[in-house]
Design a protein around this motif. Sequence first.
Motif, PDB file in Angstrom:
ATOM      1  N   ARG A 220       0.418  -0.993  -0.281  1.00 45.64           N
ATOM      2  CA  ARG A 220      -0.035  -0.049   0.161  1.00 45.64           C
ATOM      3  C   ARG A 220       0.798   1.522  -0.229  1.00 45.64           C
ATOM      4  O   ARG A 220       1.481   1.284   0.247  1.00 45.64           O
ATOM      5  N   ASP A 221       0.163   2.111  -0.918  1.00 49.05           N
ATOM      6  CA  ASP A 221       1.366   3.538  -0.569  1.00 49.05           C
ATOM      7  C   ASP A 221       0.316   4.517  -0.691  1.00 49.05           C
ATOM      8  O   ASP A 221      -0.923   3.944  -0.434  1.00 49.05           O
ATOM      9  N   ARG A 222       0.037   5.758  -0.517  1.00 49.72           N
ATOM     10  CA  ARG A 222      -0.617   6.864   0.098  1.00 49.72           C
ATOM     11  C   ARG A 222      -0.145   8.124  -0.836  1.00 49.72           C
ATOM     12  O   ARG A 222       0.235   9.122  -0.877  1.00 49.72           O
ATOM     13  N   GLY A 223       0.320   7.374  -2.490  1.00 50.55           N
ATOM     14  CA  GLY A 223       0.593   7.857  -3.802  1.00 50.55           C
ATOM     15  C   GLY A 223      -0.407   8.915  -4.308  1.00 50.55           C
ATOM     16  O   GLY A 223      -2.168   8.904  -4.074  1.00 50.55           O
ATOM     17  N   ILE A 224      -0.513   8.982  -5.545  1.00 48.90           N
ATOM     18  CA  ILE A 224      -1.398   9.942  -6.394  1.00 48.90           C
ATOM     19  C   ILE A 224      -2.326   8.921  -7.207  1.00 48.90           C
ATOM     20  O   ILE A 224      -3.401   9.212  -7.337  1.00 48.90           O
ATOM     21  N   GLY A 225      -2.869   7.702  -6.493  1.00 51.97           N
ATOM     22  CA  GLY A 225      -3.806   6.620  -6.643  1.00 51.97           C
ATOM     23  C   GLY A 225      -3.695   6.645  -8.351  1.00 51.97           C
ATOM     24  O   GLY A 225      -3.162   7.066  -9.122  1.00 51.97           O
ATOM     25  N   ILE A 226      -4.804   5.356  -8.687  1.00 50.99           N
ATOM     26  CA  ILE A 226      -5.094   5.207 -10.017  1.00 50.99           C
ATOM     27  C   ILE A 226      -6.582   5.534 -10.925  1.00 50.99           C
ATOM     28  O   ILE A 226      -7.631   5.223  -9.635  1.00 50.99           O
ATOM     29  N   PRO A 227      -6.959   5.684 -11.957  1.00 46.13           N
ATOM     30  CA  PRO A 227      -8.259   5.771 -11.918  1.00 46.13           C
ATOM     31  C   PRO A 227      -9.085   4.599 -12.319  1.00 46.13           C
ATOM     32  O   PRO A 227      -7.970   3.727 -12.630  1.00 46.13           O
TER      33      PRO A 227
ATOM     34  N   ARG B 200       1.417   2.726 -19.904  1.00 49.76           N
ATOM     35  CA  ARG B 200       1.591   3.665 -18.473  1.00 49.76           C
ATOM     36  C   ARG B 200       0.266   5.393 -18.544  1.00 49.76           C
ATOM     37  O   ARG B 200      -0.091   5.003 -19.893  1.00 49.76           O
ATOM     38  N   ILE B 201      -0.487   5.607 -17.284  1.00 50.31           N
ATOM     39  CA  ILE B 201      -1.293   6.158 -17.361  1.00 50.31           C
ATOM     40  C   ILE B 201      -1.138   7.439 -18.022  1.00 50.31           C
ATOM     41  O   ILE B 201      -1.301   8.122 -18.815  1.00 50.31           O
ATOM     42  N   ASN B 202      -0.025   8.039 -17.689  1.00 51.30           N
ATOM     43  CA  ASN B 202       0.411   9.346 -18.392  1.00 51.30           C
ATOM     44  C   ASN B 202       1.628   9.432 -19.143  1.00 51.30           C
ATOM     45  O   ASN B 202       2.719   9.338 -19.052  1.00 51.30           O
ATOM     46  N   GLU B 203       1.248   9.115 -19.969  1.00 46.35           N
ATOM     47  CA  GLU B 203       2.523   8.329 -21.245  1.00 46.35           C
ATOM     48  C   GLU B 203       2.770   9.910 -21.755  1.00 46.35           C
ATOM     49  O   GLU B 203       4.438   9.432 -21.717  1.00 46.35           O
TER      50      GLU B 203
ATOM     51  N   SER C  11       7.229  12.507 -18.247  1.00 44.20           N
ATOM     52  CA  SER C  11       8.903  11.738 -18.713  1.00 44.20           C
ATOM     53  C   SER C  11       8.841  11.208 -17.558  1.00 44.20           C
ATOM     54  O   SER C  11       8.704  11.131 -16.589  1.00 44.20           O
ATOM     55  N   SER C  12       8.167   9.717 -17.284  1.00 43.57           N
ATOM     56  CA  SER C  12       8.974   8.505 -16.549  1.00 43.57           C
ATOM     57  C   SER C  12       9.945   7.708 -16.325  1.00 43.57           C
ATOM     58  O   SER C  12      10.428   7.694 -17.548  1.00 43.57           O
ATOM     59  N   LEU C  13       9.925   7.082 -15.560  1.00 40.26           N
ATOM     60  CA  LEU C  13      10.813   6.624 -15.293  1.00 40.26           C
ATOM     61  C   LEU C  13      11.157   5.378 -16.410  1.00 40.26           C
ATOM     62  O   LEU C  13      11.662   4.530 -16.657  1.00 40.26           O
TER      63      LEU C  13
ATOM     64  N   LEU D  94       8.911   2.202 -18.025  1.00 46.20           N
ATOM     65  CA  LEU D  94       8.596   1.826 -19.326  1.00 46.20           C
ATOM     66  C   LEU D  94       7.080   1.115 -19.741  1.00 46.20           C
ATOM     67  O   LEU D  94       6.993   0.982 -20.834  1.00 46.20           O
ATOM     68  N   GLY D  95       6.391   1.063 -19.016  1.00 46.35           N
ATOM     69  CA  GLY D  95       5.234   0.168 -18.886  1.00 46.35           C
ATOM     70  C   GLY D  95       5.285  -0.915 -18.576  1.00 46.35           C
ATOM     71  O   GLY D  95       4.053  -1.586 -19.497  1.00 46.35           O
ATOM     72  N   LEU D  96       6.413  -1.696 -18.672  1.00 50.94           N
ATOM     73  CA  LEU D  96       6.395  -2.930 -18.645  1.00 50.94           C
ATOM     74  C   LEU D  96       6.909  -3.767 -17.407  1.00 50.94           C
ATOM     75  O   LEU D  96       6.280  -5.402 -17.259  1.00 50.94           O
TER      76      LEU D  96
ATOM     77  N   LEU E 287       4.222  -3.868 -14.443  1.00 48.89           N
ATOM     78  CA  LEU E 287       2.816  -5.049 -13.994  1.00 48.89           C
ATOM     79  C   LEU E 287       3.392  -5.388 -15.111  1.00 48.89           C
ATOM     80  O   LEU E 287       2.771  -6.494 -14.037  1.00 48.89           O
ATOM     81  N   TYR E 288       3.221  -5.502 -16.111  1.00 53.66           N
ATOM     82  CA  TYR E 288       2.935  -6.388 -17.097  1.00 53.66           C
ATOM     83  C   TYR E 288       3.997  -7.664 -16.963  1.00 53.66           C
ATOM     84  O   TYR E 288       2.725  -8.814 -16.916  1.00 53.66           O
ATOM     85  N   LEU E 289       4.885  -7.401 -17.433  1.00 59.81           N
ATOM     86  CA  LEU E 289       6.221  -8.690 -16.341  1.00 59.81           C
ATOM     87  C   LEU E 289       4.753  -9.366 -15.142  1.00 59.81           C
ATOM     88  O   LEU E 289       5.410 -10.679 -15.587  1.00 59.81           O
TER      89      LEU E 289
HETATM   90  P1  ADP Z   1       6.242   1.844 -15.008  1.00 56.15           P
HETATM   91  O1  ADP Z   1       7.731   1.584 -15.357  1.00 56.15           O
HETATM   92  O2  ADP Z   1       5.564   3.372 -15.968  1.00 56.15           O
HETATM   93  O3  ADP Z   1       5.827   1.828 -13.287  1.00 56.15           O
HETATM   94  P2  ADP Z   1       4.585  -0.189 -14.870  1.00 56.15           P
HETATM   95  O4  ADP Z   1       4.446  -1.419 -15.504  1.00 56.15           O
HETATM   96  O5  ADP Z   1       4.834  -0.329 -13.425  1.00 56.15           O
HETATM   97  O6  ADP Z   1       5.558   0.163 -15.587  1.00 56.15           O
HETATM   98  O7  ADP Z   1       2.921   0.701 -14.404  1.00 56.15           O
HETATM   99  C1  ADP Z   1       2.550   0.694 -14.879  1.00 56.15           C
HETATM  100  C2  ADP Z   1       2.071   1.987 -14.729  1.00 56.15           C
HETATM  101  O8  ADP Z   1       0.948   2.201 -14.001  1.00 56.15           O
HETATM  102  C3  ADP Z   1       2.716   2.939 -14.886  1.00 56.15           C
HETATM  103  O9  ADP Z   1       2.655   3.762 -15.842  1.00 56.15           O
HETATM  104  C4  ADP Z   1       1.490   4.248 -13.545  1.00 56.15           C
HETATM  105  O10 ADP Z   1       1.176   4.855 -14.795  1.00 56.15           O
HETATM  106  C5  ADP Z   1       0.942   2.925 -12.949  1.00 56.15           C
HETATM  107  N1  ADP Z   1       1.026   2.288 -12.343  1.00 56.15           N
HETATM  108  C6  ADP Z   1       1.601   1.680 -11.793  1.00 56.15           C
HETATM  109  N2  ADP Z   1       2.029   1.429 -10.247  1.00 56.15           N
HETATM  110  C7  ADP Z   1       1.008   2.588  -9.628  1.00 56.15           C
HETATM  111  C8  ADP Z   1       1.170   3.357  -7.852  1.00 56.15           C
HETATM  112  N3  ADP Z   1       1.563   1.912  -7.153  1.00 56.15           N
HETATM  113  N4  ADP Z   1       0.530   3.977  -8.140  1.00 56.15           N
HETATM  114  C9  ADP Z   1       0.032   4.624  -9.289  1.00 56.15           C
HETATM  115  N5  ADP Z   1      -0.168   4.290 -10.301  1.00 56.15           N
HETATM  116  C10 ADP Z   1       1.051   3.581 -10.276  1.00 56.15           C
END
Ligand code: ADP
Length: 620
Positions: A551-558, A571-574, A577-579, A581-583, A585-587
Amino acid sequence: MIETFAGALAPDVLSLAEEKQAMLAAIVASSGDSIISKTTRGTITTWNPAAERMFGYTEAEAVGRSIMLIVPPDREAEETYIIGQILQGKKVEHFDTLRRAKDGRTIPVSVTVSPIFNKDGVIVGASTIARDVSDRLLAGEKKAILAAIVASSDDVIISKTLQGIITSWNKAAEKTFGYTEAEAVGKHISLIIPPDRLSEEDFILSQISNGRKVDHFETIRRGKNGQDVYLSVTVSPVVDEGGKIIGASKVARDITPIKQAAEKKGLLAAIASTSDDTIVSKTLEGIITSWNRAAEKMFGYSQQEALGRHISLIIPPERLEEETYIIGEVSKGRKVDHFQTVRMAKDGHMVPISLTVSPILDENGKIIGASKIARDLSDHLALQEEKARLYDEIKALNDKKDEFIGLASHELKTPLTSILAYLQILNNDISEERRKEFLRRTTQQVKKLNNLVSDLLDISKIEAGKMKFDPAPFDICQVVRDAIDLITQANTTHTIRLYTDLKKFIVTGDSQRIDQVILNLLTNAIRYSPGSFEIDVYISAENGLVKVGVRDRGIGIPEDKLTQIFSRFYRINENKSSLGLGLGLYLSRQIIERHHGHIWAESKPGEGSVFYFTLPIVNS
Ligand code: ADP
């Protein structure tokens, strides 16, 4: 007028008078009209042979009786009226009434009653001449009946003079042409003849003048609104009593609906013949009854070759049973729709077609055959083949791409490993703090790079079905604790707390891969909670599953993105510039699912997210 002389006459004229009297008596006796005389009180005084014939009473039976003998009871008042007239010296002329014969028959008569005067001029009686008008009435009735027939006929009945002037115009004529009787009678017949057909009228009238009939002459006439009316006309001469031709009667039947139906049929035939689809009809026995141009083209048989032949002409022998099925359906009034099959052309080549077969009904709704519309599927199939080819091509390209990524990542991985190793050695050699810090940062960036390359390598392995797992029993609690330690060492900003009742919990799986998932979830929890610094981890076991939550207390996800984040490169916010590649969670999902577990996220934007995964305790 008949008068009875009842007085004495001068001697010199007596013989003359006698002669005259004898002559008159002869006339009375031989008259075709009944001649009866009666007193003013109505007693019959004379009764001629015609009266005997008409009323059935002999002279002896009638004379001396009351005239009421032949007056029907409901006509007695008439007699009173007639006598009244006579007593005033008046004559009653052509009075139409009814009289009754001896046998009870009622006879329509026209009577003329005249007073009889004595020599002093006193009225002493009346003479009645009665004429039987049965025939006349019959003729009148006949005329009335004919008039009624004409009026009520559905056929147009018009009569005209030889000059073409309309003299009668029945109801059907009014209906068909729109002119009322008043509008039409007296006008020239050209009223309803289209200008280009006026010569027809000359021909018809010349035929009529020669006493000839014109029978079933099909033509077009024009209605009041200018509409064309198709007619089948029969024109006959009208002859007067003397046999002279005085005009023409015209009986016409409106055949517009028939003509229109015929036109429609013609139109349908034209459509069928020019259709690009093959249209064939056949009897229920399978005999071909129509064969359009498209059928000629599709199967190579000309219309002459196909008509009358059995439909098996174009059915490959091994498909003959289809025909039995189709005819069976059609006989039951059912349509066979988009039936995909193969038919054989004249040159033996097979034609893939889609058939639609419908029953053909006669006017009484009886099924008399089948119509068949066939669409050539060759093109359709070619298109499908082309699609399949393109698909294969794209798939091959895609595989190549995955192969390339795999190869490239592999090639990148080797130098990265060396770099990391040398950085480690360097770290041992350097003591100056500033340089150590540079080295630490460099190592951190190289590790990130290494992770990215690892992810890419994993992806290409998964796509190629080559990702390997080494399952073995391991303590999940230990793996979680180690992961927390590792992250905590590298990250000084966030506090990670573990909540669990378990000290040790053994599951079977690839511990390194599970570790990779946990590290990924922890990294994300830190990465996507820039303003808060607390991360909680839970481990629990229930219902044969072990469940790990981060659990985190961060930005959250729609909410609508909660499942999408587990897809490749998502990636939600393509744009930001994010760190990553969007891989990650898929992995993670691939790894967990390959362990027969589940992974999901729960979140509220602005309040933080919890990522869970479960693993079965007994892993098969
Ligand atoms: P990335 O390498 O972009 O983090 P992930 O597959 O791990 O790729 O995550 C995909 C996307 O899901 C992220 O780009 C981000 O937008 C969203 N996301 C993942 N984890 C969180 C989280 N704990 N809180 C908010 N958004 C998240």
